[in-house]
Design an enzyme around this catalytic site. Structure first.
Site, mmCIF file in Angstrom:
data_model
loop_
_atom_site.group_PDB
_atom_site.id
_atom_site.type_symbol
_atom_site.label_atom_id
_atom_site.label_comp_id
_atom_site.label_asym_id
_atom_site.label_seq_id
_atom_site.Cartn_x
_atom_site.Cartn_y
_atom_site.Cartn_z
ATOM 1 C CB SER A 177 -1.063 -2.264 -3.516
ATOM 2 O OG SER A 177 -0.404 -1.118 -3.022
ATOM 3 C CB SER A 189 -0.988 0.068 1.161
ATOM 4 O OG SER A 189 -1.792 -1.091 1.177
ATOM 5 C CG ASP A 244 -1.841 1.681 -4.179
ATOM 6 O OD1 ASP A 244 -1.018 1.500 -3.259
ATOM 7 O OD2 ASP A 244 -1.916 0.955 -5.176
#
Length: 347
Positions: free
Chosen positions: A270, A232, A272
């Protein structure tokens, strides 16, 4: 001897052509403060709290225009849906580790309630990345005191970067990463304004500097190949350019786009996120004038991401796992050979 973390400009690596603010940091936006609390026992714990505190929030002004953009939603951003719904920020932005995000949110809620004893509803905004590769994340060591220390200790000076606060145990692009920040000044309606960014880097991909790929397996041949591909990235953008919530949503999207410049893989696991908020009370600029802001955001976030890596140092954590710092000298040699940066001596 291990190298000392250094900002990329100190190594001769310059992103874009726009001028930076005085600190080249998010704190160049007037009234924006940053504080850290680092929890590091030198062995199994490498974690902490980072707080971005808009000093503008107070009696008479309890909200700021804001937006959140989700590049990939594999994460926990407490309070984000209300920011989306109403287009306002009503708390500092606190960053921490994944399993500590809920304790941090409760601590931030207490902070908000203490400041507004008459309030009946509050929306703390707390984000995270997973530092479990280097830190014993299941111990959930972040306490209310750590959160309050980051909030009350926030200042408008140049923030610490690298292995500090919420970046103490993070990794990105195969290397040790952490907290990074940067800023740009733009000319708007005949006057200067500032765009600043702070990032918590913990994502996968291949490090790319000024368009030159720098794979970890080539720069650090003995790097641990069992390290996670990335977990992340949190990006906080602040500006005193007059923008409304809709426009700040467009700014937040550009912040996520900037991750591609440094080689992000945008993997399925991830989380984001970009949070953008404005401090101006003036009428928003027309969309026809916003392109310089977009350019500033892209450059600012790119440099903040690079700073988060280049200021970090090699760290050994839980179970003896090691995350290696980006080797400055090797990077500079490759950039120089590619004609992309001057040959600057790395310490």
């Amino acid at each position: 001897m291990d190298q000392v973390g250094r900002r990329v400009r100190d190594l001769g690596i310059v992103v874009g052509t726009l001028p930076t603010g005085a600190h080249n940091a998010i704190t160049d936006v007037p009234g924006v403060l940053v504080g850290h609390t680092t929890v590091d026992d030198g062995a199994d714990l490498h974690t902490g709290v980072t707080a971005v505190v808009p000093g503008h929030l107070g009696p008479g002004r309890w909200t700021l225009p804001a937006a959140v953009y989700t590049g990939n939603g594999h994460g926990k951003l407490v309070g984000s849906t209300q920011v989306d719904e109403f287009g306002v920020l009503e708390s500092p932005v606190v960053l921490t580790a994944t399993l500590s995000v809920f304790r941090a949110a409760d601590a931030l809620l207490g902070y908000l309630m203490d400041r507004r004893p008459e309030g009946l509803s509050f929306n703390p905004l707390v984000g995270e990345t997973n530092d479990g590769y280097l830190s014993d994340i299941r111990r959930r060591p972040v306490t209310r005191a750590h959160v309050l220390a980051a909030l009350t200790g926030a200042s408008d000076g140049p923030p610490e970067e690298g292995c500090v606060g919420a970046g103490a145990g993070t990794t990105a692009l195969g290397f040790k990463a952490g907290i990074g920040t940067s800023s740009r000044t733009v000319r708007m309606a005949g006057r200067s304004a500032t765009v600043g960014a702070l990032v918590q880097s913990n994502f996968g991909g291949t490090l790319t500097v000024l368009g030159v790929p720098l794979p970890v397996e080539e720069l650090v041949p003995d790097a641990d190949r069992t390290a996670p591909p990335g977990n992340s990235c949190m990006i906080v953008v602040a500006t005193d350019v007059p923008l409304d919530a809709r426009q700040l949503g467009r700014v937040a999207r550009r912040a996520i786009f900037a991750m591609a410049r440094v080689g992000a893989s945008f993997s399925s696991t991830s989380g984001d996120y970009a949070i953008a908020f404005g401090t101006s009370q003036e009428a928003p600029i027309p969309d026809s004038e916003i392109d310089p802001v977009f350019a500033a955001v892209l450059d600012t976030v790119e440099e903040a991401l690079l700073n988060s890596l280049f200021t970090a140092v090699t760290t050994t954590g839980v179970r003896g796992r090691t995350s290696h710092a980006v080797p400055h000298r090797s990077v500079l040699e490759r950039l120089s050979a590619a004609g992309r940066a001057p040959a600057v001596r790395a310490g």
